[in-house]
Design an enzyme around this catalytic site. Structure first.
Site, PDB file in Angstrom:
ATOM      1  CB  CYS A 101      -0.941  -0.004   1.209  1.00  0.00           C
ATOM      2  SG  CYS A 101      -2.138   1.361   1.200  1.00  0.00           S
ATOM      3  CB  THR A 329     -25.585   1.277  14.634  1.00  0.00           C
ATOM      4  OG1 THR A 329     -24.433   2.073  14.957  1.00  0.00           O
ATOM      5  CG2 THR A 329     -25.624   0.048  15.528  1.00  0.00           C
ATOM      6  CD  GLU A 400     -26.444   3.177   1.393  1.00  0.00           C
ATOM      7  OE1 GLU A 400     -26.024   2.154   1.967  1.00  0.00           O
ATOM      8  OE2 GLU A 400     -27.214   3.977   1.940  1.00  0.00           O
TER       9      GLU A 400
END
Length: 430
Positions: A101, A329, A400
């Site tokens: 990375c 949540t 999303e």
């Protein structure tokens, strides 16, 4: 939180860094909407670091989670702890290098130097102190095959001698390794690392296959081609809207200098790894008895891992627990069943099973292409490019898509911590 004045720490920082009337202007900014909450987080980053990193920009669509993530990352990298600051950033470099990375290796190389790290260490792992080099094996195992983590690895690091680690130091190091490994998954999943070094393929020439129950759903081995690395690393910076109209020269210079510093101290990730062919391998199928499945009923985060890590590394358990709860949540169009299927699927491919979960739900709720994406990002993120392995839900909003990558990151983080903390527990009771 109703306004910036309620955040006394931030108010003091603003007044120390910016003279009136700018400090008064910032103190009047209200944070009663999600957008303003993100603005506050970005301004805090600008005050403390002079820039907003690309990872925070990606997470900004979920400010509740971003706040929890930044709090944890700041704690393990900058707050009180047994490890000196240069050690922390070097461990982060070692962890990020296992997945090639470049983004995180470069970022932590620059931060390593800012906190007084020895530039010679950046020549490669062989130039680092022996104590840090001792972490190489557990770093490798946790990154690619965490089920191999054993009590013997812990014993080797804690044995008496000049280079031995204390238990508190080791726990902080393990948390750092797991944090950065999982963050690599997020970086590659979101396409932040634009100049990564191609990873050697698996022995059979393709990334590893799916979990045992994939075959039952008609999922065969799917090769993943390695995308061509871009020629230049992109360093994006976001300037908060509250600053734009004032065009602060100081801020521009700071951001420019920070960007130049990151590029100047860019280090080839391959310098910090040994055994580059060691990579993710398919966890042993249930009918084979090579590895014992990790059963959460025997050792769970809630009942075992949380209390141990919190006892040995004060408060980190609460911060990590908040991250796990926050990501599951978050307001989302994804159902609770779908989130749990993603979480449990990642744990399954890493050898962790839940006796009270019907794994048939994974095949019902996760499409084949989505499972391919999830496993690639979780298990071999450096072989993943968004152009090659895109998230297969075209209608999804960007937030999303980010949420899916956050779930992958946190599930992987918890899995690595469970293996490491179980090994530490076994050492302590041996």
């Amino acid at each position: 939180m109703s306004c910036l004045q309620n955040n006394s720490v931030f108010y003091v920082l603003i007044n120390q860094r910016f003279p009136p009337p700018l400090s008064l202007l910032f103190a009047q900014v209200m944070v009663n909407t999600e957008k303003e909450r993100v603005s506050l987080l970005f301004m805090k980053a600008l005050v403390s670091r002079g820039s907003v990193d690309a990872v925070s920009q990606q997470m900004a669509s979920h400010p509740q989670y971003l706040e929890s993530f930044l709090r944890t990352q700041h704690y393990i990298l900058h707050m009180d702890g047994p490890l000196p600051l240069p050690y922390r950033h070097y461990i982060a470099i070692m962890a990020a290098a296992r997945h090639h990375c470049s983004y995180l290796v470069s970022l932590h190389s620059a931060q390593f130097l800012r906190v007084g790290g020895d530039p010679l260490w950046l020549q490669g792992l062989e130039a680092a102190p022996p104590r840090l080099r001792l972490l190489d094996h557990i770093n490798k195992v946790l990154a690619h095959q965490p089920w191999l983590t054993a009590c013997s690895h812990i014993q080797t690091l804690l044995k008496t001698g000049e280079q031995c680690w204390s238990l508190a130091e080791l726990v902080q190091a393990v948390v750092l390794l797991a944090h950065c490994h999982s963050l690599c998954s997020f970086v590659f999943g979101c396409g932040t690392d634009t100049d990564s070094v191609p990873l050697p393929k698996s022995p059979n020439g393709t990334p590893p296959t799916f979990c045992p129950f994939d075959a039952a759903n008609g999922n065969a081995n799917v090769p993943l081609s390695l995308a061509t690395p871009s020629e230049h690393m992109t360093r994006r910076r976001v300037t908060n809207q509250a600053f734009i109209s004032y065009k602060l020269k100081h801020q521009r210079l700071t951001e420019h200098n920070a960007e130049e510093e990151e590029m100047m101290y860019f280090a080839d990730p391959s310098r910090f790894i040994t055994d580059p062919d060691f990579c993710y391998q398919e966890f042993a199928r249930r009918e084979e008895d090579h590895f014992q499945v990790f059963r959460v009923q025997d050792y769970s985060w809630e009942d075992h891992g949380f209390s141990l890590v919190n006892r040995l590394y004060s408060d980190i358990g609460h911060l990590l627990d908040d991250r796990f709860r926050s990501v599951t949540t978050l307001p989302s169009s994804h159902s609770a069943d779908l989130k749990r299927a993603i979480w449990n699927y990642i744990h399954c491919v890493l050898g962790i099973r839940y006796d009270d979960y019907d794994y048939g739900e994974v095949n019902q709720l996760l499409e084949r292409d989505l499972k391919l994406y999830i496993k690639a990002v979780a298990c071999f993120p450096d072989a993943t490019k968004t152009s090659v392995c895109p998230l297969p839900w075209a209608p999804l909003k960007p937030s999303e898509r980010i949420h899916v990558n956050l779930l992958i990151m946190e599930a992987r983080l918890q899995a690595e911590l469970l293996y490491a903390l179980r090994a530490i527990t076994q050492y302590m009771i041996a």
